[in-house]
Motif scaffolding. Structure first.
Motif, PDB file in Angstrom:
ATOM      1  N   LEU A  41       0.827  -1.204   0.000  1.00  0.00           N
ATOM      2  CA  LEU A  41       0.000   0.000   0.000  1.00  0.00           C
ATOM      3  C   LEU A  41       0.860   1.252   0.000  1.00  0.00           C
ATOM      4  O   LEU A  41       0.544   2.231  -0.695  1.00  0.00           O
ATOM      5  CB  LEU A  41      -0.933  -0.008   1.226  1.00  0.00           C
ATOM      6  CG  LEU A  41      -1.912  -1.187   1.323  1.00  0.00           C
ATOM      7  CD1 LEU A  41      -2.837  -1.019   2.512  1.00  0.00           C
ATOM      8  CD2 LEU A  41      -2.716  -1.341   0.038  1.00  0.00           C
ATOM      9  N   GLU A  42       1.945   1.230   0.752  1.00  0.00           N
ATOM     10  CA  GLU A  42       2.837   2.387   0.763  1.00  0.00           C
ATOM     11  C   GLU A  42       3.513   2.569  -0.592  1.00  0.00           C
ATOM     12  O   GLU A  42       3.641   3.693  -1.098  1.00  0.00           O
ATOM     13  CB  GLU A  42       3.898   2.227   1.846  1.00  0.00           C
ATOM     14  CG  GLU A  42       4.864   3.419   1.912  1.00  0.00           C
ATOM     15  CD  GLU A  42       5.969   3.209   2.925  1.00  0.00           C
ATOM     16  OE1 GLU A  42       6.874   4.066   2.973  1.00  0.00           O
ATOM     17  OE2 GLU A  42       5.942   2.197   3.648  1.00  0.00           O
ATOM     18  N   GLU A  43       3.958   1.461  -1.179  1.00  0.00           N
ATOM     19  CA  GLU A  43       4.657   1.542  -2.459  1.00  0.00           C
ATOM     20  C   GLU A  43       3.726   2.011  -3.576  1.00  0.00           C
ATOM     21  O   GLU A  43       4.096   2.882  -4.380  1.00  0.00           O
ATOM     22  CB  GLU A  43       5.245   0.183  -2.811  1.00  0.00           C
ATOM     23  CG  GLU A  43       5.758   0.046  -4.233  1.00  0.00           C
ATOM     24  CD  GLU A  43       6.942   0.942  -4.544  1.00  0.00           C
ATOM     25  OE1 GLU A  43       7.176   1.207  -5.733  1.00  0.00           O
ATOM     26  OE2 GLU A  43       7.621   1.387  -3.603  1.00  0.00           O
ATOM     27  N   PHE A 101      16.055  -1.946 -10.737  1.00  0.00           N
ATOM     28  CA  PHE A 101      14.619  -1.830 -11.057  1.00  0.00           C
ATOM     29  C   PHE A 101      14.370  -0.975 -12.301  1.00  0.00           C
ATOM     30  O   PHE A 101      13.353  -0.279 -12.399  1.00  0.00           O
ATOM     31  CB  PHE A 101      13.816  -1.247  -9.879  1.00  0.00           C
ATOM     32  CG  PHE A 101      14.124  -1.846  -8.549  1.00  0.00           C
ATOM     33  CD1 PHE A 101      13.908  -3.193  -8.311  1.00  0.00           C
ATOM     34  CD2 PHE A 101      14.637  -1.074  -7.521  1.00  0.00           C
ATOM     35  CE1 PHE A 101      14.194  -3.760  -7.074  1.00  0.00           C
ATOM     36  CE2 PHE A 101      14.934  -1.624  -6.289  1.00  0.00           C
ATOM     37  CZ  PHE A 101      14.707  -2.970  -6.068  1.00  0.00           C
ATOM     38  N   ALA A 102      15.300  -1.015 -13.244  1.00  0.00           N
ATOM     39  CA  ALA A 102      15.105  -0.248 -14.476  1.00  0.00           C
ATOM     40  C   ALA A 102      13.810  -0.682 -15.149  1.00  0.00           C
ATOM     41  O   ALA A 102      13.489  -1.869 -15.214  1.00  0.00           O
ATOM     42  CB  ALA A 102      16.281  -0.453 -15.421  1.00  0.00           C
ATOM     43  N   GLY A 103      13.059   0.284 -15.634  1.00  0.00           N
ATOM     44  CA  GLY A 103      11.787  -0.011 -16.282  1.00  0.00           C
ATOM     45  C   GLY A 103      10.622  -0.097 -15.330  1.00  0.00           C
ATOM     46  O   GLY A 103       9.493  -0.359 -15.755  1.00  0.00           O
ATOM     47  N   VAL A 104      10.871   0.127 -14.039  1.00  0.00           N
ATOM     48  CA  VAL A 104       9.801   0.147 -13.042  1.00  0.00           C
ATOM     49  C   VAL A 104       9.643   1.577 -12.539  1.00  0.00           C
ATOM     50  O   VAL A 104      10.637   2.248 -12.246  1.00  0.00           O
ATOM     51  CB  VAL A 104      10.115  -0.787 -11.851  1.00  0.00           C
ATOM     52  CG1 VAL A 104       9.017  -0.725 -10.804  1.00  0.00           C
ATOM     53  CG2 VAL A 104      10.317  -2.211 -12.336  1.00  0.00           C
ATOM     54  N   GLN A 105       8.397   2.042 -12.448  1.00  0.00           N
ATOM     55  CA  GLN A 105       8.149   3.365 -11.885  1.00  0.00           C
ATOM     56  C   GLN A 105       8.097   3.216 -10.365  1.00  0.00           C
ATOM     57  O   GLN A 105       7.098   2.751  -9.828  1.00  0.00           O
ATOM     58  CB  GLN A 105       6.839   3.938 -12.425  1.00  0.00           C
ATOM     59  CG  GLN A 105       6.823   4.134 -13.929  1.00  0.00           C
ATOM     60  CD  GLN A 105       5.482   4.616 -14.449  1.00  0.00           C
ATOM     61  OE1 GLN A 105       4.609   5.034 -13.685  1.00  0.00           O
ATOM     62  NE2 GLN A 105       5.298   4.559 -15.763  1.00  0.00           N
ATOM     63  N   PRO A 106       9.157   3.607  -9.654  1.00  0.00           N
ATOM     64  CA  PRO A 106       9.221   3.281  -8.227  1.00  0.00           C
ATOM     65  C   PRO A 106       8.377   4.188  -7.359  1.00  0.00           C
ATOM     66  O   PRO A 106       8.258   5.392  -7.608  1.00  0.00           O
ATOM     67  CB  PRO A 106      10.708   3.463  -7.911  1.00  0.00           C
ATOM     68  CG  PRO A 106      11.148   4.522  -8.862  1.00  0.00           C
ATOM     69  CD  PRO A 106      10.357   4.293 -10.124  1.00  0.00           C
ATOM     70  N   GLY A 107       7.781   3.588  -6.327  1.00  0.00           N
ATOM     71  CA  GLY A 107       7.164   4.344  -5.252  1.00  0.00           C
ATOM     72  C   GLY A 107       8.185   4.517  -4.141  1.00  0.00           C
ATOM     73  O   GLY A 107       9.377   4.279  -4.325  1.00  0.00           O
ATOM     74  N   ARG A 129       8.973   2.818  -1.398  1.00  0.00           N
ATOM     75  CA  ARG A 129       9.741   1.649  -0.964  1.00  0.00           C
ATOM     76  C   ARG A 129      10.820   1.269  -1.974  1.00  0.00           C
ATOM     77  O   ARG A 129      11.981   1.057  -1.612  1.00  0.00           O
ATOM     78  CB  ARG A 129       8.802   0.467  -0.740  1.00  0.00           C
ATOM     79  CG  ARG A 129       7.912   0.598   0.472  1.00  0.00           C
ATOM     80  CD  ARG A 129       8.672   0.219   1.728  1.00  0.00           C
ATOM     81  NE  ARG A 129       7.825   0.291   2.910  1.00  0.00           N
ATOM     82  CZ  ARG A 129       8.074  -0.354   4.041  1.00  0.00           C
ATOM     83  NH1 ARG A 129       9.146  -1.130   4.136  1.00  0.00           N
ATOM     84  NH2 ARG A 129       7.286  -0.223   5.087  1.00  0.00           N
ATOM     85  N   LEU A 130      10.451   1.164  -3.231  1.00  0.00           N
ATOM     86  CA  LEU A 130      11.422   0.766  -4.241  1.00  0.00           C
ATOM     87  C   LEU A 130      12.484   1.847  -4.458  1.00  0.00           C
ATOM     88  O   LEU A 130      13.650   1.530  -4.728  1.00  0.00           O
ATOM     89  CB  LEU A 130      10.723   0.449  -5.564  1.00  0.00           C
ATOM     90  CG  LEU A 130       9.945  -0.861  -5.608  1.00  0.00           C
ATOM     91  CD1 LEU A 130       9.267  -1.039  -6.964  1.00  0.00           C
ATOM     92  CD2 LEU A 130      10.856  -2.058  -5.317  1.00  0.00           C
ATOM     93  N   ALA A 131      12.103   3.110  -4.322  1.00  0.00           N
ATOM     94  CA  ALA A 131      13.085   4.185  -4.458  1.00  0.00           C
ATOM     95  C   ALA A 131      14.146   4.071  -3.369  1.00  0.00           C
ATOM     96  O   ALA A 131      15.353   4.237  -3.635  1.00  0.00           O
ATOM     97  CB  ALA A 131      12.400   5.544  -4.393  1.00  0.00           C
ATOM     98  N   THR A 132      13.715   3.781  -2.146  1.00  0.00           N
ATOM     99  CA  THR A 132      14.666   3.613  -1.047  1.00  0.00           C
ATOM    100  C   THR A 132      15.561   2.404  -1.285  1.00  0.00           C
ATOM    101  O   THR A 132      16.784   2.452  -1.057  1.00  0.00           O
ATOM    102  CB  THR A 132      13.919   3.454   0.283  1.00  0.00           C
ATOM    103  OG1 THR A 132      13.163   4.643   0.537  1.00  0.00           O
ATOM    104  CG2 THR A 132      14.880   3.226   1.443  1.00  0.00           C
ATOM    105  N   ALA A 140      27.277   0.267   3.443  1.00  0.00           N
ATOM    106  CA  ALA A 140      26.683   0.227   2.101  1.00  0.00           C
ATOM    107  C   ALA A 140      25.176   0.322   2.163  1.00  0.00           C
ATOM    108  O   ALA A 140      24.529   0.705   1.197  1.00  0.00           O
ATOM    109  CB  ALA A 140      27.081  -1.060   1.388  1.00  0.00           C
ATOM    110  N   GLY A 141      24.573   0.001   3.287  1.00  0.00           N
ATOM    111  CA  GLY A 141      23.122   0.077   3.418  1.00  0.00           C
ATOM    112  C   GLY A 141      22.609   1.449   3.759  1.00  0.00           C
ATOM    113  O   GLY A 141      21.402   1.661   3.824  1.00  0.00           O
TER     114      GLY A 141
END
Length: 294
Positions: free
Chosen positions: A46-48, A149-155, A157-160, A281-282
């Motif tokens: 839901l957040e993403e 995640f190339a080709g995915v429009q990130p929300g 969560r995925l942006a982070t 690195a995280g």
């Protein structure tokens, strides 16, 4: 199931891609694939998908996206070998208490393989096996075919996650170059460092390594130019002076012959341990204020 996230998103079952073309289902698949074999809570979806402000129909809509993914998975399962136990799409994309799980089976995830190889490389650095570290870290970096995640429009969560993975990649790159410098490959690194220092204009580690490689190659003046450009960028864009360690390196190079041995101020054993590098690195931005041994 084979999972590619370090570049264009692709998830394959029996060699058949199950990646949808619609943007929202691609986000759902990317989250599931990143956390394969773990439950991804509904709250994360839901957040993403709706940036924390889901519509009333959000859960029903999410179920529709899951159904679309299961249809693609079901088609791929038709390629199962005749002698394998029968499976359904619900066995692969599982409804779990509070969320969903993507079961990867014996497949390969490029993210997990990258993290495994990077860990091996860091431990090789810690033991002084620079040739082994260079080789293994190069293998890890070769898994990247583009941005995560190339080709995915990130929300959100995925942006982070994309930022976290990029920092992990930069950490591995930093340590692979460090290993190559310790192996005396400074001339071979010049072309690569020219590119990466231009791309990461405020990354002190990479600029320090570029300065060292130039200095060892008898190009002392150019090494000083790299320092001046970095300092100007840091001051103008971030309001920061170079770190004390980079300043010491600059002073060390100024006082050294133009083609002397490895100019590493401080003890040779100055590398942080593998655990510290992987933890750093995280953190977004962790590599941009120095954690190598220069």
């Amino acid at each position: 199931m084979d999972i590619d996230l370090l570049g264009a998103l692709d998830v394959r079952e029996n060699g058949v891609s199950v990646a949808p073309t619609a943007p929202k289902p691609r986000q759902v698949l990317a989250l599931l694939a990143l956390h394969a074999d773990q439950v991804v809570p509904l709250s994360v979806f839901l957040e993403e998908l709706w940036a924390g402000a889901p519509p009333r129909s959000a859960r029903t809509t999410l179920q529709t996206y899951v159904l679309q993914l299961r249809e693609l998975i079901g088609a791929a399962l038709l390629e199962d070998a005749p002698d394998t136990p029968p499976r359904t799409a619900k066995d692969v994309l599982v409804t779990a208490p509070g969320g969903y799980t993507l079961v990867s089976g014996d497949g390969v995830s490029d993210v997990r393989e990258f993290e495994r190889l990077a860990g091996v490389g860091y431990r090789a650095m810690d033991t002084g096996d620079f040739a082994g570290a260079s080789r293994v870290l190069r293998e890890a970096l070769d898994l990247w075919t583009g941005t995560a995640f190339a080709g995915v429009q990130p929300g959100p969560r995925l942006a982070t996650e994309a930022k976290r993975l990029e920092e992990s990649r930069l950490c591995a790159l930093d340590q692979r170059i460090e290993a190559d410098l310790r192996l005396g490959r400074h001339r071979e690194l010049l072309a690569e460092l020219t590119v990466v220092s231009s791309r990461y204009r405020t990354h002190e580690d990479l600029h320090a390594q570029f300065m060292i490689a130039l200095h060892r190659s008898g190009r002392r003046g150019e090494a000083m130019d790299v320092y001046r450009r970095l300092r100007t960028t840091l001051v103008q864009e971030l309001g920061l002076e170079p770190s004390p360690r980079l300043t010491r390196l600059h002073q060390h190079l100024l006082a050294s012959p133009g083609d002397g041995p490895a100019p590493y101020p401080g003890p040779e054993g100055d590398l942080p341990p593998a655990e510290e590098r992987m933890a750093a690195a995280g953190r977004p931005g962790a590599g941009h204020r120095a954690h190598s041994s220069y």
